[in-house]
Design a protein around this motif. Structure first.
Motif, PDB file in Angstrom:
ATOM      1  N   ILE A  37       0.837  -1.205   0.000  1.00  0.00           N
ATOM      2  CA  ILE A  37       0.000   0.000   0.000  1.00  0.00           C
ATOM      3  C   ILE A  37       0.871   1.255   0.000  1.00  0.00           C
ATOM      4  N   GLY A  38       1.986   1.221   0.751  1.00  0.00           N
ATOM      5  CA  GLY A  38       2.869   2.374   0.777  1.00  0.00           C
ATOM      6  C   GLY A  38       3.428   2.706  -0.589  1.00  0.00           C
ATOM      7  N   ALA A  39       3.864   1.684  -1.334  1.00  0.00           N
ATOM      8  CA  ALA A  39       4.417   1.914  -2.667  1.00  0.00           C
ATOM      9  C   ALA A  39       3.356   2.427  -3.632  1.00  0.00           C
ATOM     10  N   ILE A  40       2.152   1.863  -3.588  1.00  0.00           N
ATOM     11  CA  ILE A  40       1.080   2.295  -4.493  1.00  0.00           C
ATOM     12  C   ILE A  40       0.677   3.740  -4.198  1.00  0.00           C
ATOM     13  N   LEU A  41       0.525   4.080  -2.922  1.00  0.00           N
ATOM     14  CA  LEU A  41       0.135   5.444  -2.563  1.00  0.00           C
ATOM     15  C   LEU A  41       1.224   6.444  -2.952  1.00  0.00           C
ATOM     16  N   LEU A  42       2.473   6.030  -2.778  1.00  0.00           N
ATOM     17  CA  LEU A  42       3.571   6.913  -3.174  1.00  0.00           C
ATOM     18  C   LEU A  42       3.530   7.177  -4.683  1.00  0.00           C
ATOM     19  N   GLY A  43       3.395   6.142  -5.492  1.00  0.00           N
ATOM     20  CA  GLY A  43       3.315   6.312  -6.938  1.00  0.00           C
ATOM     21  C   GLY A  43       2.109   7.126  -7.350  1.00  0.00           C
ATOM     22  N   ASN A  44       0.969   6.852  -6.698  1.00  0.00           N
ATOM     23  CA  ASN A  44      -0.268   7.548  -7.048  1.00  0.00           C
ATOM     24  C   ASN A  44      -0.160   9.032  -6.736  1.00  0.00           C
ATOM     25  N   ASN A  45       0.382   9.368  -5.582  1.00  0.00           N
ATOM     26  CA  ASN A  45       0.509  10.782  -5.218  1.00  0.00           C
ATOM     27  C   ASN A  45       1.517  11.503  -6.098  1.00  0.00           C
ATOM     28  N   LEU A  46       2.588  10.817  -6.458  1.00  0.00           N
ATOM     29  CA  LEU A  46       3.588  11.434  -7.319  1.00  0.00           C
ATOM     30  C   LEU A  46       2.980  11.849  -8.659  1.00  0.00           C
ATOM     31  N   VAL A  47       2.273  10.937  -9.307  1.00  0.00           N
ATOM     32  CA  VAL A  47       1.717  11.247 -10.630  1.00  0.00           C
ATOM     33  C   VAL A  47       0.580  12.256 -10.525  1.00  0.00           C
ATOM     34  N   ASN A  48      -0.223  12.192  -9.460  1.00  0.00           N
ATOM     35  CA  ASN A  48      -1.315  13.158  -9.313  1.00  0.00           C
ATOM     36  C   ASN A  48      -0.787  14.568  -9.095  1.00  0.00           C
ATOM     37  N   ILE A  49       0.207  14.685  -8.215  1.00  0.00           N
ATOM     38  CA  ILE A  49       0.765  16.012  -7.946  1.00  0.00           C
ATOM     39  C   ILE A  49       1.462  16.566  -9.182  1.00  0.00           C
ATOM     40  N   LEU A  50       2.218  15.712  -9.886  1.00  0.00           N
ATOM     41  CA  LEU A  50       2.908  16.157 -11.093  1.00  0.00           C
ATOM     42  C   LEU A  50       1.909  16.583 -12.165  1.00  0.00           C
ATOM     43  N   ALA A  51       0.830  15.814 -12.339  1.00  0.00           N
ATOM     44  CA  ALA A  51      -0.191  16.173 -13.327  1.00  0.00           C
ATOM     45  C   ALA A  51      -0.852  17.497 -12.969  1.00  0.00           C
ATOM     46  N   SER A  52      -1.144  17.711 -11.686  1.00  0.00           N
ATOM     47  CA  SER A  52      -1.770  18.966 -11.249  1.00  0.00           C
ATOM     48  C   SER A  52      -0.833  20.150 -11.452  1.00  0.00           C
ATOM     49  N   ALA A  53       0.457  19.925 -11.183  1.00  0.00           N
ATOM     50  CA  ALA A  53       1.422  21.016 -11.358  1.00  0.00           C
ATOM     51  C   ALA A  53       1.526  21.424 -12.826  1.00  0.00           C
ATOM     52  N   ILE A  54       1.594  20.437 -13.718  1.00  0.00           N
ATOM     53  CA  ILE A  54       1.672  20.741 -15.154  1.00  0.00           C
ATOM     54  C   ILE A  54       0.401  21.442 -15.619  1.00  0.00           C
ATOM     55  N   ALA A  55      -0.762  20.942 -15.157  1.00  0.00           N
ATOM     56  CA  ALA A  55      -2.032  21.551 -15.563  1.00  0.00           C
ATOM     57  C   ALA A  55      -2.116  22.991 -15.073  1.00  0.00           C
ATOM     58  N   THR A  56      -1.649  23.256 -13.861  1.00  0.00           N
ATOM     59  CA  THR A  56      -1.674  24.625 -13.332  1.00  0.00           C
ATOM     60  C   THR A  56      -0.798  25.544 -14.169  1.00  0.00           C
TER      61      THR A  56
END
Length: 424
Positions: A63-82
């Protein structure tokens, strides 16, 4: 922002949302997948099932690895979109980016993949397991540090999380699965009772299923041999205890077949038969013996019959192999059994029962849910809850059921009327 840069940014957001959906769906699939199904597939040679089992064996790390990967891509996608929306709309782009990314992440990276995963957990778990294993390996140092921080933080507030701690035992998980499938219609009532009975063998003791000494048939060696033969022939049982001088002084167990062989050798004349010499040695077991232990003991001794004694050595009753098997498969009757009249359903939905009727038998017969760990019999349950020996006519309400005492003999409640809860 040039057109090329815009297209690259939008393409990056698109692929990051795909990765986000992959991580979200993988988390749901791997946590919802059937461990029993994966174990069966691995045993049959499925390598991917072995990978799944390896991942869910260390659930916290997974769960730790999945949440880490999920948060990384979500934050990166939000930053690019902003960045894109700021370039296109100025200061208002922050609001637009927030609204658009929230909708995209919610629909395509959360709800859609998780909905598919929850409906096809085994299939998706097998499909994503190789890639997730790579992610778990790649993120291992970071997730280990995160786990360390989490555990130390939880200890500060008094919560100590042990490695590999299981909230439910294997027996409780099986029992919960059986009850769930019964409510959903996948497991019938009889199958539920049978499967639950197997699990209950470790929790029940012989005094929960024994025939009480008050209802136990025994023969007195003070009677002459002719009377004893007549009593054996009139009995529905093939094994009967023998006592001498005192009912608590059990000296053996007489088997009807041994008696019949002796009668044949005496040309059918019971006179002079050594009944005591025909009896086998009595086997005494403590009341605290669990049913699974007693079942194994019956198998080892190749015996079907034992007498139950309390801590003082006094006879409490008897238990047979059939009594234990009936806890699994339900009542077993043959042409010689005496029908036990302890349950009398009434047209108005109520039920009149004998006080000696076992609560477990009542629950099985009517699919009720009266507690079985407070008392063995219905009368015992009423006395336990009332904290007194009730009088005739008294009514009590426990667990949603209403109990009315119909008859009482001395200090024993002999008949009770039970009104079940009304179904909504």
């Amino acid at each position: 922002m040039s057109e090329t840069t815009l297209l690259i940014s939008l393409g990056s957001i698109f692929f990051l949302l795909i990765f986000s959906g992959f991580f979200s769906g993988s988390e749901t699939a791997l946590t919802a997948t059937s461990r029993a199904r994966m174990h069966t597939l691995e045993r049959d040679g499925s390598k991917r099932a072995g990978v799944v089992n390896g991942l869910i064996a260390y659930r916290e790390r997974l769960i730790g690895a999945i949440l880490l990967g999920n948060n990384l891509v979500n934050i990166l996608a939000s930053a690019i979109a902003t960045s894109v929306f700021l370039d296109l709309f100025g200061e208002a782009g922050v609001v637009y980016a927030t609204l658009v990314m929230t909708a995209l992440v919610l629909i395509f990276a959360e709800v859609l993949p998780k909905t598919y995963a929850i409906t096809n957990p085994d299939r998706m778990a097998l499909a994503v397991s190789p890639l997730i294993r790579i992610a778990v390996f790649a993120f291992a140092p970071i997730t280990a540090a995160v786990q360390f921080i989490v555990r130390r933080t939880l200890r500060l507030v008094g919560a100590d999380i042990e490695d590999g701690a299981e909230v439910l035992s294997a027996h409780e998980e099986l029992r919960g699965a059986i009850d769930l499938h019964h409510k959903e219609g996948g497991v019938g009532r009889d199958d539920r009772h049978m499967l639950g009975g197997i699990l209950d063998l470790r929790d029940l003791q012989v005094d929960d299923v024994m025939i009480h000494r008050k209802n136990m048939q025994a023969l007195s060696l003070d009677d002459d041999s002719k009377d004893l033969v007549e009593q054996v022939l009139a009995s529905p049982y093939t094994r009967i205890p023998l006592w001498e001088n005192d009912p608590d002084n059990i000296v053996g167990v007489l088997h009807a077949k041994d008696l019949l062989r002796a009668l044949i050798s005496h040309d059918g004349d019971p006179t002079g038969l050594d009944i005591k010499g025909l009896a086998s040695e009595a086997w005494f077991v403590p009341e605290t013996t669990s049913l699974v232990e007693q079942l194994n003991a019956f198998r080892q001794r190749k015996s079907h019959f034992a007498l139950v004694v309390d801590e003082y050595g006094s006879i409490m009753g008897l238990v047979t192999l059939e009594d234990i098997i009936e806890e699994i498969v339900g009542e077993i009757s043959d042409e010689h059994d005496v029908e036990v009249k302890g349950l009398r359903p009434q047209p108005d939905g109520t039920c009149n029962v004998d006080g000696t009727l076992a609560v477990r038998d009542l629950n099985r017969a009517l699919d009720w849910e009266l507690p079985e760990d407070e008392a063995i019999t219905v009368a015992g349950l009423v006395i336990h809850e009332a904290q007194t020996i009730p009088e005739v006519g008294q009514t009590f309400s426990f667990y949603g059921y209403k109990f009315q005492v119909l008859r009482r003999h001395r200090n024993q409640v002999t008949a009770i009327k039970i009104t079940p809860p009304r179904k909504a």
